[in-house]
Design a protein around this motif. Structure first.
Motif, PDB file in Angstrom:
ATOM      1  N   PRO A  52       1.232  -1.043  -0.115  1.00 28.92           N
ATOM      2  CA  PRO A  52       0.177  -0.174   0.552  1.00 28.92           C
ATOM      3  C   PRO A  52       0.653   0.920   0.327  1.00 28.92           C
ATOM      4  CG  PRO A  52      -0.685  -1.420   2.026  1.00 28.92           C
ATOM      5  CD  PRO A  52       0.614  -2.354   0.813  1.00 28.92           C
ATOM      6  N   ALA A  53       0.467   2.961  -0.151  1.00 30.42           N
ATOM      7  CA  ALA A  53       1.109   3.511  -0.066  1.00 30.42           C
ATOM      8  C   ALA A  53       2.095   3.934   1.041  1.00 30.42           C
ATOM      9  CB  ALA A  53       0.792   4.909  -1.318  1.00 30.42           C
ATOM     10  N   ALA A  54       0.763   3.507   1.665  1.00 30.33           N
ATOM     11  CA  ALA A  54       1.520   3.698   3.352  1.00 30.33           C
ATOM     12  C   ALA A  54       1.448   2.479   4.161  1.00 30.33           C
ATOM     13  CB  ALA A  54       0.816   5.345   4.063  1.00 30.33           C
ATOM     14  N   GLY A  55       2.106   1.813   3.962  1.00 31.11           N
ATOM     15  CA  GLY A  55       2.000   0.124   5.035  1.00 31.11           C
ATOM     16  C   GLY A  55       3.057  -0.709   4.523  1.00 31.11           C
ATOM     17  N   ARG A  56       3.512  -1.581   4.851  1.00 40.51           N
ATOM     18  CA  ARG A  56       4.687  -2.684   5.031  1.00 40.51           C
ATOM     19  C   ARG A  56       4.132  -3.413   3.727  1.00 40.51           C
ATOM     20  NH1 ARG A  56       3.820  -6.111   9.924  1.00 40.51           N
ATOM     21  NH2 ARG A  56       4.704  -7.836   8.994  1.00 40.51           N
ATOM     22  N   PRO A  57       4.872  -4.051   2.934  1.00 38.54           N
ATOM     23  CA  PRO A  57       5.249  -4.714   1.977  1.00 38.54           C
ATOM     24  C   PRO A  57       4.237  -5.941   2.089  1.00 38.54           C
ATOM     25  CG  PRO A  57       7.395  -4.621   2.482  1.00 38.54           C
ATOM     26  CD  PRO A  57       6.754  -3.964   3.552  1.00 38.54           C
ATOM     27  N   VAL A  58       3.355  -6.198   1.211  1.00 37.45           N
ATOM     28  CA  VAL A  58       2.119  -7.555   0.982  1.00 37.45           C
ATOM     29  C   VAL A  58       2.939  -8.683   0.650  1.00 37.45           C
ATOM     30  CG1 VAL A  58       0.173  -7.982  -0.035  1.00 37.45           C
ATOM     31  CG2 VAL A  58       0.285  -6.189   1.163  1.00 37.45           C
ATOM     32  N   ALA A  59       3.849  -8.087  -0.417  1.00 39.79           N
ATOM     33  CA  ALA A  59       4.685  -9.350  -1.772  1.00 39.79           C
ATOM     34  C   ALA A  59       6.056  -8.234  -1.357  1.00 39.79           C
ATOM     35  CB  ALA A  59       4.563  -9.265  -2.313  1.00 39.79           C
ATOM     36  N   GLU A  60       7.316  -9.115  -1.516  1.00 38.84           N
ATOM     37  CA  GLU A  60       8.561  -9.113  -1.836  1.00 38.84           C
ATOM     38  C   GLU A  60       9.410  -9.903  -2.947  1.00 38.84           C
ATOM     39  OE1 GLU A  60      10.664  -6.595   1.676  1.00 38.84           O
ATOM     40  OE2 GLU A  60       9.155  -8.234   3.284  1.00 38.84           O
ATOM     41  N   GLY A  61      10.378  -9.250  -3.015  1.00 43.59           N
ATOM     42  CA  GLY A  61      11.183  -9.855  -4.327  1.00 43.59           C
ATOM     43  C   GLY A  61      10.596 -10.069  -5.455  1.00 43.59           C
ATOM     44  N   LEU A  62       9.332  -9.341  -6.260  1.00 48.05           N
ATOM     45  CA  LEU A  62       9.016  -9.654  -7.381  1.00 48.05           C
ATOM     46  C   LEU A  62       9.918  -9.238  -8.936  1.00 48.05           C
ATOM     47  CD1 LEU A  62       5.181  -8.526  -6.052  1.00 48.05           C
ATOM     48  CD2 LEU A  62       6.034 -10.983  -6.532  1.00 48.05           C
ATOM     49  N   THR A  63       9.439  -9.585  -9.752  1.00 47.02           N
ATOM     50  CA  THR A  63      10.152  -9.490 -10.996  1.00 47.02           C
ATOM     51  C   THR A  63       9.022  -8.972 -11.724  1.00 47.02           C
ATOM     52  OG1 THR A  63      12.193 -10.999 -10.619  1.00 47.02           O
ATOM     53  CG2 THR A  63      11.817 -10.033 -13.091  1.00 47.02           C
ATOM     54  N   VAL A  64       9.397  -7.620 -12.795  1.00 51.92           N
ATOM     55  CA  VAL A  64       8.540  -7.367 -13.535  1.00 51.92           C
ATOM     56  C   VAL A  64       8.880  -8.435 -15.052  1.00 51.92           C
ATOM     57  CG1 VAL A  64       7.535  -5.583 -15.283  1.00 51.92           C
ATOM     58  CG2 VAL A  64       8.454  -5.105 -13.100  1.00 51.92           C
ATOM     59  N   SER A  65       7.469  -9.403 -15.107  1.00 55.93           N
ATOM     60  CA  SER A  65       8.250 -10.196 -16.042  1.00 55.93           C
ATOM     61  C   SER A  65       7.471 -10.055 -17.678  1.00 55.93           C
ATOM     62  CB  SER A  65       8.363 -11.500 -15.619  1.00 55.93           C
ATOM     63  OG  SER A  65       6.595 -11.817 -15.389  1.00 55.93           O
ATOM     64  N   ALA A  66       6.752  -8.710 -17.245  1.00 51.13           N
ATOM     65  CA  ALA A  66       6.098  -8.816 -18.843  1.00 51.13           C
ATOM     66  C   ALA A  66       5.389  -7.110 -18.610  1.00 51.13           C
ATOM     67  CB  ALA A  66       4.115  -9.332 -18.961  1.00 51.13           C
ATOM     68  N   ILE A  67       5.328  -6.445 -20.018  1.00 53.78           N
ATOM     69  CA  ILE A  67       4.940  -4.945 -19.497  1.00 53.78           C
ATOM     70  C   ILE A  67       3.864  -4.987 -20.864  1.00 53.78           C
ATOM     71  CG2 ILE A  67       4.893  -2.426 -19.779  1.00 53.78           C
ATOM     72  CD1 ILE A  67       7.664  -2.902 -17.985  1.00 53.78           C
ATOM     73  N   GLU A  68       2.710  -4.705 -21.048  1.00 49.45           N
ATOM     74  CA  GLU A  68       1.906  -4.490 -22.880  1.00 49.45           C
ATOM     75  C   GLU A  68       1.532  -3.197 -22.620  1.00 49.45           C
ATOM     76  OE1 GLU A  68      -0.356  -7.566 -23.212  1.00 49.45           O
ATOM     77  OE2 GLU A  68       0.717  -9.458 -22.513  1.00 49.45           O
ATOM     78  N   TYR A  69       1.286  -2.517 -23.536  1.00 49.78           N
ATOM     79  CA  TYR A  69      -0.040  -1.520 -23.905  1.00 49.78           C
ATOM     80  C   TYR A  69      -0.536  -1.841 -24.000  1.00 49.78           C
ATOM     81  CZ  TYR A  69       4.469   2.143 -22.350  1.00 49.78           C
ATOM     82  OH  TYR A  69       5.016   2.308 -21.785  1.00 49.78           O
ATOM     83  N   ALA A  70      -2.001  -0.789 -24.475  1.00 53.67           N
ATOM     84  CA  ALA A  70      -3.109  -0.868 -24.645  1.00 53.67           C
ATOM     85  C   ALA A  70      -2.956  -1.888 -26.428  1.00 53.67           C
ATOM     86  CB  ALA A  70      -3.542   0.553 -25.459  1.00 53.67           C
ATOM     87  N   GLY A  71      -3.334  -2.519 -26.549  1.00 48.21           N
ATOM     88  CA  GLY A  71      -3.772  -3.496 -28.197  1.00 48.21           C
ATOM     89  C   GLY A  71      -2.383  -4.584 -27.789  1.00 48.21           C
ATOM     90  N   GLY A  72      -2.173  -5.042 -27.155  1.00 44.45           N
ATOM     91  CA  GLY A  72      -1.129  -6.286 -26.594  1.00 44.45           C
ATOM     92  C   GLY A  72       0.375  -5.687 -26.589  1.00 44.45           C
ATOM     93  N   VAL A  73       1.035  -4.258 -27.194  1.00 49.54           N
ATOM     94  CA  VAL A  73       2.134  -3.970 -27.653  1.00 49.54           C
ATOM     95  C   VAL A  73       2.967  -4.136 -26.441  1.00 49.54           C
ATOM     96  CG1 VAL A  73       3.471  -2.054 -28.584  1.00 49.54           C
ATOM     97  CG2 VAL A  73       1.019  -2.660 -28.901  1.00 49.54           C
ATOM     98  N   ALA A  74       4.075  -4.873 -26.692  1.00 45.02           N
ATOM     99  CA  ALA A  74       4.856  -5.535 -25.157  1.00 45.02           C
ATOM    100  C   ALA A  74       6.034  -4.682 -25.915  1.00 45.02           C
ATOM    101  CB  ALA A  74       5.317  -6.981 -25.696  1.00 45.02           C
ATOM    102  N   MET A  75       6.424  -3.826 -24.213  1.00 49.06           N
ATOM    103  CA  MET A  75       7.329  -2.787 -24.027  1.00 49.06           C
ATOM    104  C   MET A  75       8.295  -3.258 -23.646  1.00 49.06           C
ATOM    105  SD  MET A  75       5.811  -0.483 -26.566  1.00 49.06           S
ATOM    106  CE  MET A  75       6.825   1.569 -25.086  1.00 49.06           C
ATOM    107  N   GLU A  76       9.517  -2.565 -22.655  1.00 48.49           N
ATOM    108  CA  GLU A  76      10.376  -2.662 -22.554  1.00 48.49           C
ATOM    109  C   GLU A  76      10.351  -1.674 -21.296  1.00 48.49           C
ATOM    110  OE1 GLU A  76      13.073  -4.820 -22.859  1.00 48.49           O
ATOM    111  OE2 GLU A  76      12.412  -5.167 -24.301  1.00 48.49           O
ATOM    112  N   PHE A  77       9.456  -0.665 -21.432  1.00 43.40           N
ATOM    113  CA  PHE A  77       9.737  -0.167 -18.977  1.00 43.40           C
ATOM    114  C   PHE A  77       8.033   0.429 -19.399  1.00 43.40           C
ATOM    115  CE2 PHE A  77      10.887   2.492 -23.324  1.00 43.40           C
ATOM    116  CZ  PHE A  77       9.498   3.560 -23.352  1.00 43.40           C
ATOM    117  N   VAL A  78       7.673   1.310 -18.715  1.00 34.16           N
ATOM    118  CA  VAL A  78       6.164   2.196 -18.052  1.00 34.16           C
ATOM    119  C   VAL A  78       7.088   3.090 -17.639  1.00 34.16           C
ATOM    120  CG1 VAL A  78       3.894   2.059 -17.343  1.00 34.16           C
ATOM    121  CG2 VAL A  78       4.983   0.024 -18.204  1.00 34.16           C
TER     122      VAL A  78
END
Length: 108
Positions: free
Chosen positions: A41-67
């Motif tokens: 949460p914006a103000a609080g303890r982590p709910v999950a740690e050590g996660l990896t961003v494994s996919a990013i898609e913009y509208a229309g299913g366009v794969a991207m390297e960043f947001v």
């Protein structure tokens, strides 16, 4: 936390013990594919740690390297996710429940 790159969750599309797929909006910095993040949460303890961003898609299913700042995307993160803890913070997967919880994926 304001200077750390972060994505604010809008809607949870799918969650399992090893992955989370969600619609997000970038509210700080730039989040890149492969980044290590924590879910909290914006103000609080982590709910999950050590996660990896494994996919990013913009509208229309366009794969991207960043947001980057102000953009929305469909993001998948992988790693250990405590579904019960996530659901306790966001009572439902619907935007009307997720948005008030102000959950964020924050780059570590």
């Amino acid at each position: 936390m304001d200077d750390e790159p972060q994505l604010q969750l809008f809607e949870i599309k799918d969650v399992s013990p090893t992955s989370l797929r969600c619609t997000v909006r970038c509210v700080a910095g730039t989040v890149r594919l492969g980044a290590t993040v924590e879910l909290r949460p914006a103000a609080g303890r982590p709910v999950a740690e050590g996660l990896t961003v494994s996919a990013i898609e913009y509208a229309g299913g366009v794969a991207m390297e960043f947001v980057d700042l102000g953009r929305t995307a469909l993001v998948t993160v992988t790693g250990p996710i405590d579904e019960a803890a996530l659901r306790a913070v966001a009572a439902d997967d619907a935007p009307e429940q997720v948005v008030p919880a102000d959950l964020r994926l924050v780059v570590r």
